[in-house]
Design a protein around this motif. Structure first.
Motif: not given
Length: 285
Positions: A25-35, A43-58
């Motif tokens: 759920e934490s990673s899902r929120r991080a992805v949605e925030d980036q979008l 989804d076809a318009d996404v070429f890059e995702l910045f998910l660093s320093q999010k304390e993600l374990t999965d």
């Protein structure tokens, strides 16, 4: 307030089960925030995702982003990579500064060009190399500050199994390292390479063992032969020079003998015959 052991047992058994769900759920929120930040609606318009320093374990499955090319996941708490299964367009992946113990799943990324895996917990070098072997486009790789980097010949081992790598651990792979790699891990190929020059291979029918030589001397155990393949010791240096020269390749130069070609006047006067021009071949060892 009285202590109820059944309630405590229920809490202990249910808390581990919620952990994976909360991580996803934490990673899902991080992805949605980036979008939302990038303003992507498809989804076809996404070429890059910045998910660093999010304390993600999965991380949730990212296969819905078919055109994803750049993914930043560094400085998290990841232990594995199982969320990249159908991201065939991914070219740059940053996974450094995590707690990754295995990289199973990366072989599904045939377009990967840059991979950063430094500062992780990789201990099995064979499994890591096996996962990266099929990546024909991989040019930049960073693996330093992993436990298996302490092994001897670690760098040459990686170069040997991943010959397409051009930049390893922020250092350019040199031709000297490639030659050393062949000498150490494939001595037969090294001997063949040393016997080839100018596209001509040395005559394999000649056997150096048949050459008459004096009994070999005893060599100290710490004697360094450097890059020599033939470690036979001769009493007479001239014998060693002869054996070495006979192993060299042959160079053949073929050219037209212009002395046999009649000039214009000679053709007119008929001073030379009509024999075809001759070809001369010079062979050098």
């Amino acid at each position: 307030m009285t202590w109820d052991p059944s309630v405590q047992a229920f809490r202990r058994t249910t808390s581990p089960a919620r952990a994976p769900g909360s991580a996803l759920e934490s990673s899902r929120r991080a992805v949605e925030d980036q979008l939302k930040i990038c303003g992507h609606k498809r989804d076809a318009d996404v070429f890059e995702l910045f998910l660093s320093q999010k304390e993600l374990t999965d991380v949730i499955d990212l296969s819905r982003f078919k055109n994803l090319k750049y993914l930043w996941l560094h400085h998290n708490k990841l232990h594995g990579i199982t969320f990249l299964t159908r991201n065939y367009c991914l070219t740059e992946l940053y996974l450094n500064n995590n707690a990754i113990i295995e990289i199973e799943g990366l072989h599904c990324l045939p377009s990967l060009h840059t991979l950063q895996l430094q500062h992780n917990e990789l201990t099995n070098m064979d499994a890591t190399v096996k996962e990266l072997t099929g990546m024909l486009h991989l040019k930049t790789l960073s693996l330093y500050q992993n436990p298996f980097c302490q092994y001897n010949l670690y760098r040459l081992y990686i170069i040997h199994h991943l010959p397409g790598i051009e930049l390893l651990d922020r250092k350019q792979v040199t031709e000297k390292e490639r030659r050393s790699m062949i000498t150490i891990f494939n001595p037969k190929k090294a001997h063949i390479v040393q016997s080839i020059a100018f596209g001509r291979k040395v005559d394999a029918s000649w056997d150096p063992q048949s050459f008459q030589q004096n009994p070999a001397q005893r060599v100290p155990s710490d004697f360094a032969f450097e890059d020599n393949v033939d470690k036979t010791v001769f009493d007479d240096p001239e014998d060693a020079v002869f054996v070495r020269s006979m192993k060299r390749s042959l160079m053949a130069f073929t050219f037209l003998s212009w002395d046999t070609v009649p000039k214009r006047e000679e053709k007119y006067l008929g001073e030379k015959g009509t024999d075809p021009a001759q070809m001369l071949t010079v062979t050098l060892r």
